[in-house]
Design a protein around this motif. Sequence first.
Motif, short mmCIF file in Angstrom:
data_model
loop_
_atom_site.label_atom_id
_atom_site.label_comp_id
_atom_site.label_asym_id
_atom_site.label_seq_id
_atom_site.Cartn_x
_atom_site.Cartn_y
_atom_site.Cartn_z
N UNK A 61 0.84 -1.31 0.06
CA UNK A 61 0.24 -0.12 -0.09
C UNK A 61 0.78 1.29 -0.08
N UNK A 62 0.52 2.11 -0.80
CA UNK A 62 1.31 3.46 -1.01
C UNK A 62 0.52 4.71 -0.53
N UNK A 63 -0.73 4.38 -0.20
CA UNK A 63 -1.61 5.42 0.08
C UNK A 63 -2.33 5.13 1.39
N UNK A 64 -2.23 6.11 2.49
CA UNK A 64 -2.91 5.86 3.85
C UNK A 64 -4.56 5.79 3.59
N UNK A 65 -5.01 6.41 2.53
CA UNK A 65 -6.52 6.12 2.41
C UNK A 65 -7.00 5.38 1.36
N UNK A 110 3.00 -1.66 3.86
CA UNK A 110 2.44 -0.41 3.43
C UNK A 110 3.62 0.66 3.72
N UNK A 111 3.52 1.64 2.86
CA UNK A 111 4.75 2.78 2.80
C UNK A 111 4.40 3.87 3.78
N UNK A 112 3.10 4.57 3.86
CA UNK A 112 2.98 5.36 4.87
C UNK A 112 3.32 4.83 6.43
N UNK A 113 3.90 5.72 7.43
CA UNK A 113 4.22 5.17 8.79
C UNK A 113 2.90 5.83 9.55
N UNK A 114 2.10 5.08 9.87
CA UNK A 114 0.88 5.23 10.85
C UNK A 114 0.62 4.14 11.53
N UNK A 147 13.05 -2.03 14.30
CA UNK A 147 12.72 -1.12 15.30
C UNK A 147 11.83 0.06 15.10
N UNK A 148 10.91 0.44 15.86
CA UNK A 148 10.19 1.76 15.47
C UNK A 148 9.70 2.28 16.80
N UNK A 149 9.56 3.84 16.80
CA UNK A 149 9.46 4.26 17.98
C UNK A 149 7.84 4.12 18.41
N UNK A 150 7.42 4.80 19.32
CA UNK A 150 6.19 4.65 19.92
C UNK A 150 5.12 5.28 19.07
N UNK A 154 7.62 1.73 10.65
CA UNK A 154 7.35 0.24 10.07
C UNK A 154 8.01 -1.07 10.99
N UNK A 155 8.23 -0.57 11.91
CA UNK A 155 9.10 -1.91 12.75
C UNK A 155 8.20 -3.24 13.26
N UNK A 156 8.96 -4.15 13.21
CA UNK A 156 8.60 -5.41 13.85
C UNK A 156 8.35 -5.49 15.22
N UNK A 157 9.07 -4.59 15.82
CA UNK A 157 9.22 -4.22 17.23
C UNK A 157 9.08 -2.85 17.47
N UNK A 158 7.91 -2.81 18.45
CA UNK A 158 7.62 -1.14 18.60
C UNK A 158 7.98 -0.57 20.06
N UNK A 159 8.68 0.25 20.10
CA UNK A 159 9.03 0.94 21.48
C UNK A 159 7.76 1.13 22.47
N UNK A 160 7.81 0.59 23.61
CA UNK A 160 6.82 0.85 24.55
C UNK A 160 7.44 1.33 26.00
#
Length: 217
Positions: A61-65, A110-114, A147-150, A154-160
Amino acid sequence: MTAEKYVQIYKQFARAMKAVDPTIKVGGPSCDIDHHEDYFEPLLRLAGDEVDFLSLHFYSLRDSLAPESNLFDGLENLKPFTDRLDALVKKYQPQRIDEIEYAITEWNSKLPKDQDAYRLFNGLWFSAWIGEMMACGVDLATVWDMFSGADNGHGILVRQGNTYVPTGRYWAFWLWSHCMGDTLVASSVNDDRLHVHATRKDDTLSIMVMNESRTAS
């Protein structure tokens, strides 16, 4: 940068690197599957004997919508692309058909980081995509990223807090590592909502079936 200019630079780097260590593998052009596809032909035509692997990038996916259904539609884009690469290798490097590898050096659902990127639903797509890459003869694949921030990423693991926790994507890798074999077996299913992959290891046959529908059982 034109494709021809890229090839000139590629040859300089490849030769310099192999002069230091002739055992390494060098590849390119790391193009997006939907953009700059025209780089592959000049690379194989003008420098094919110095290409150990062809690399590309992929995001479903290249579009958030974009509607969620488009996520799984993207699975069908890989086979036509690898078929085109097969044809180019056969045309320009026929003697190296079994040597030149395919590498997806950056990929994700997906490309968008959300926040959608963290959903468990993405684990379904990851599970299907890993099998699709195997079925299409991909030799190397590196997901972006680990790794991704909170807040986004795109992370497999996300900061918590002070640690990292797995996202839905992580569990796709867990399933393939713990429940599936290392040899892909041909499989099919007569339902557009389902994706299936089968593997064998020794005498064990393992089957993974993914239902992309949120409403239909």
